[in-house]
Design an enzyme around this catalytic site. Structure first.
Site, PDB file in Angstrom:
ATOM      1  N   TYR A  53       7.503  47.774  43.733  1.00 28.55           N
ATOM      2  CA  TYR A  53       7.988  46.525  44.338  1.00 28.55           C
ATOM      3  C   TYR A  53       9.463  46.690  44.693  1.00 28.55           C
ATOM      4  CZ  TYR A  53       3.581  44.488  42.723  1.00 28.55           C
ATOM      5  OH  TYR A  53       2.253  44.218  42.499  1.00 28.55           O
ATOM      6  N   HIS A 128      -2.074  51.581  39.234  1.00 25.69           N
ATOM      7  CA  HIS A 128      -1.983  50.621  40.331  1.00 25.69           C
ATOM      8  C   HIS A 128      -3.192  50.655  41.272  1.00 25.69           C
ATOM      9  CE1 HIS A 128       1.394  48.357  42.684  1.00 25.69           C
ATOM     10  NE2 HIS A 128       0.224  47.818  42.926  1.00 25.69           N
ATOM     11  N   SER A 208      -2.623  38.185  44.226  1.00 29.48           N
ATOM     12  CA  SER A 208      -2.579  37.317  45.420  1.00 29.48           C
ATOM     13  C   SER A 208      -3.545  36.144  45.247  1.00 29.48           C
ATOM     14  CB  SER A 208      -2.883  38.083  46.706  1.00 29.48           C
ATOM     15  OG  SER A 208      -1.840  38.977  47.019  1.00 29.48           O
ATOM     16  N   PRO A 209      -3.471  35.426  44.114  1.00 26.13           N
ATOM     17  CA  PRO A 209      -4.462  34.376  43.849  1.00 26.13           C
ATOM     18  C   PRO A 209      -4.390  33.212  44.843  1.00 26.13           C
ATOM     19  CG  PRO A 209      -2.665  34.238  42.269  1.00 26.13           C
ATOM     20  CD  PRO A 209      -2.483  35.526  43.025  1.00 26.13           C
ATOM     21  N   LEU A 210      -3.229  33.065  45.501  1.00 29.30           N
ATOM     22  CA  LEU A 210      -3.086  31.942  46.439  1.00 29.30           C
ATOM     23  C   LEU A 210      -3.300  32.404  47.882  1.00 29.30           C
ATOM     24  CD1 LEU A 210       0.031  30.336  44.703  1.00 29.30           C
ATOM     25  CD2 LEU A 210      -2.381  29.715  44.426  1.00 29.30           C
ATOM     26  N   GLY A 211      -3.713  33.647  48.039  1.00 29.37           N
ATOM     27  CA  GLY A 211      -3.972  34.162  49.384  1.00 29.37           C
ATOM     28  C   GLY A 211      -2.895  35.086  49.894  1.00 29.37           C
ATOM     29  N   GLY A 212      -1.873  35.341  49.061  1.00 30.17           N
ATOM     30  CA  GLY A 212      -0.810  36.272  49.461  1.00 30.17           C
ATOM     31  C   GLY A 212       0.437  35.531  49.939  1.00 30.17           C
ATOM     32  N   GLY A 217       1.235  29.119  51.205  1.00 29.73           N
ATOM     33  CA  GLY A 217       1.647  27.748  51.530  1.00 29.73           C
ATOM     34  C   GLY A 217       0.605  26.981  52.314  1.00 29.73           C
TER      35      GLY A 217
HETATM   36  N1  LIG Z   1      -2.264  45.189  41.922  1.00 26.97           N
HETATM   37  C1  LIG Z   1      -2.037  45.085  43.199  1.00 26.97           C
HETATM   38  O1  LIG Z   1      -2.423  45.943  44.008  1.00 26.97           O
HETATM   39  C2  LIG Z   1      -1.280  43.888  43.692  1.00 26.97           C
HETATM   40  C3  LIG Z   1      -1.193  43.611  45.068  1.00 26.97           C
HETATM   41  C4  LIG Z   1      -0.497  42.462  45.463  1.00 26.97           C
HETATM   42  C5  LIG Z   1       0.077  41.635  44.499  1.00 26.97           C
HETATM   43  N2  LIG Z   1       0.021  41.957  43.172  1.00 26.97           N
HETATM   44  C6  LIG Z   1       0.622  41.101  42.122  1.00 26.97           C
HETATM   45  O2  LIG Z   1       0.070  39.801  42.226  1.00 26.97           O
HETATM   46  C7  LIG Z   1       1.130  38.863  42.351  1.00 26.97           C
HETATM   47  C8  LIG Z   1       0.690  37.682  43.163  1.00 26.97           C
HETATM   48  O3  LIG Z   1       0.321  38.061  44.475  1.00 26.97           O
HETATM   49  P1  LIG Z   1       1.238  37.724  45.756  1.00 26.97           P
HETATM   50  O4  LIG Z   1       2.613  37.468  45.314  1.00 26.97           O
HETATM   51  O5  LIG Z   1       0.960  38.812  46.712  1.00 26.97           O
HETATM   52  O6  LIG Z   1       0.532  36.457  46.387  1.00 26.97           O
HETATM   53  P2  LIG Z   1       0.246  34.943  45.903  1.00 26.97           P
HETATM   54  O7  LIG Z   1       0.495  34.797  44.479  1.00 26.97           O
HETATM   55  O8  LIG Z   1      -1.095  34.602  46.425  1.00 26.97           O
HETATM   56  O9  LIG Z   1       1.316  34.162  46.764  1.00 26.97           O
HETATM   57  C9  LIG Z   1       2.677  34.275  46.495  1.00 26.97           C
HETATM   58  C10 LIG Z   1       3.429  33.177  47.202  1.00 26.97           C
HETATM   59  O10 LIG Z   1       2.912  31.937  46.802  1.00 26.97           O
HETATM   60  C11 LIG Z   1       3.900  30.983  46.816  1.00 26.97           C
HETATM   61  N3  LIG Z   1       3.584  30.049  45.730  1.00 26.97           N
HETATM   62  C12 LIG Z   1       3.444  30.351  44.421  1.00 26.97           C
HETATM   63  N4  LIG Z   1       3.078  29.265  43.708  1.00 26.97           N
HETATM   64  C13 LIG Z   1       3.002  28.252  44.603  1.00 26.97           C
HETATM   65  C14 LIG Z   1       2.705  26.878  44.477  1.00 26.97           C
HETATM   66  N5  LIG Z   1       2.384  26.349  43.297  1.00 26.97           N
HETATM   67  N6  LIG Z   1       2.724  26.106  45.597  1.00 26.97           N
HETATM   68  C15 LIG Z   1       3.031  26.659  46.808  1.00 26.97           C
HETATM   69  N7  LIG Z   1       3.342  27.965  46.996  1.00 26.97           N
HETATM   70  C16 LIG Z   1       3.306  28.753  45.893  1.00 26.97           C
HETATM   71  C17 LIG Z   1       5.200  31.698  46.527  1.00 26.97           C
HETATM   72  O11 LIG Z   1       6.220  31.155  47.348  1.00 26.97           O
HETATM   73  P3  LIG Z   1       7.791  31.345  47.055  1.00 26.97           P
HETATM   74  O12 LIG Z   1       8.047  32.804  47.260  1.00 26.97           O
HETATM   75  O13 LIG Z   1       8.392  30.488  48.090  1.00 26.97           O
HETATM   76  O14 LIG Z   1       8.042  30.943  45.657  1.00 26.97           O
HETATM   77  C18 LIG Z   1       4.884  33.156  46.803  1.00 26.97           C
HETATM   78  O15 LIG Z   1       5.658  33.757  47.813  1.00 26.97           O
HETATM   79  C19 LIG Z   1       2.257  39.674  42.996  1.00 26.97           C
HETATM   80  O16 LIG Z   1       3.486  39.015  42.889  1.00 26.97           O
HETATM   81  C20 LIG Z   1       2.139  40.955  42.252  1.00 26.97           C
HETATM   82  O17 LIG Z   1       2.729  40.825  40.966  1.00 26.97           O
HETATM   83  C21 LIG Z   1      -0.662  43.063  42.769  1.00 26.97           C
END
Ligand SMILES: NC(=O)c1ccc[n+]([C@@H]2O[C@H](COP(=O)([O-])OP(=O)(O)OC[C@H]3O[C@@H](n4cnc5c(N)ncnc54)[C@H](OP(=O)(O)O)[C@@H]3O)[C@@H](O)[C@H]2O)c1
Length: 286
Positions: A53, A128, A208-212, A217
């Protein structure tokens, strides 16, 4: 904060994903530190990161270092915080994500992560992503060696299919504690891995539980049912999404990414949303 189990420790049922604070589009450090402190304040005790990251090739581990500084600079007790990191992805600095699952790389990467995190043993170290150039058993064998050497406390895998999860469990001698796979309303094909984790009693961490980052948003506008249920409960669609995941199985621990205090505070509140069986089936069908 409700807790769930990873290995033999309890962590918050909602974790914090660190990726948005360190990859392309990241905010300044002050905002990221405020987001991490807001997470700790809300009772979050699982923080997910990875050595990959970062953006530039000269800043490997940007997110690990940031998290280590933020946790160290927090005024309260952080002794129960589990930092989960990963090795096996490489970012050469041109925006791409490449793979190196060789045992040599994983062992060097783990040592570097240990140094950046400033701890004696990494809480949870996750392989990973499978590297097609390296037999999976060899990569996971390196993780086993790290466990045996005491460099990591718990071992996990990420982006693994059911066969790889079973193989990892065997190679680790029953010490596989978690699987981190993509799972969200728009990406549900890892249901078999989630179900396998529930059967095996190991943690399933939806990424990416919220779709990434770019779509989180818009969750409510993309999935009307999530918006409807959210309105009925007077909460955000994102909070409903995380509560829906939590209800899938007691092993599920979502790790929503955040780079603002407001979003992680909102997400942490998902543990208090109780969805009825009827609501859960509407969300399943959405
Ligand atoms: N193992 C893998 O290959 C892999 C791949 C991808 C991700 N990951 C891990 O999974 C984590 C989560 O995935 P992600 O960050 O890609 O996507 P995500 O959790 O689906 O979405 C992240 C975005 O959601 C927004 N958000 C969070 N909570 C919210 C809420 N309650 N209401 C509105 N918006 C909200 C955040 O906005 P703000 O930035 O504005 O706060 C953030 O930028 C990563 O951070 C990483 O640690 C792992």
């Amino acid at each position: 904060m409700q807790t769930r189990r990873i290995g033999d420790v309890q962590v918050s049922a909602i974790g914090l994903g660190g990726m948005p604070m360190s990859i392309e589009g990241r905010p300044d450090e002050q905002r990221s530190v405020a987001a991490i402190h807001a997470a700790l304040e809300a009772g979050v005790t699982l923080i997910d990161t990875a050595d990959a990251y970062h953006v530039g090739a000269d800043e490997v581990g940007h997110n690990e270092s940031l998290i280590a500084r933020a946790v160290a600079g927090y005024g309260g007790d952080t002794s129960d915080v589990l930092i989960a990191t990963k090795g096996g992805h490489v970012r050469p600095g041109d925006g791409s994500w490449t793979l190196d699952g060789s045992p040599d790389h994983l062992k060097r990467a783990c040592d570097a992560s240990l140094a950046r995190l400033g701890i004696e043993a990494i809480g949870l170290y996750q392989f990973h992503r499978p590297d097609p150039k390296v037999p999976y058993a060899e990569s996971v064998g390196a993780i086993r060696d790290l466990l045996d050497a005491g460099k990591i406390r718990f071992a996990g895998v990420s982006n693994a299919d059911p066969d790889q999860i079973r193989l990892a469990g065997e190679i680790l001698g029953g010490r596989l504690v978690s699987v981190q796979n993509q799972f969200s309303p728009s990406f549900r094909s890892s249901e078999p891995e989630l179900e396998l984790c529930a059967e095996l009693g190991i943690a399933f961490l939806p990424w990416s539980p919220l779709g990434g980052i770019s779509q989180a948003g818009e969750l409510g506008s993309r999935y009307a049912v999530f918006a409807d249920v959210a309105r009925e409960h007077g909460v955000s669609p994102q909070r409903v999404c995380l509560a829906w995941m939590l209800a899938k199985a007691p092993v599920v621990i979502p790790i929503p990414g955040s780079s603002r205090p407001e979003t992680i505070r909102d997400s942490a509140g998902a543990v208090d949303v109780k969805l009825s069986a009827e609501e859960l089936s509407r969300l399943d069908a959405a």
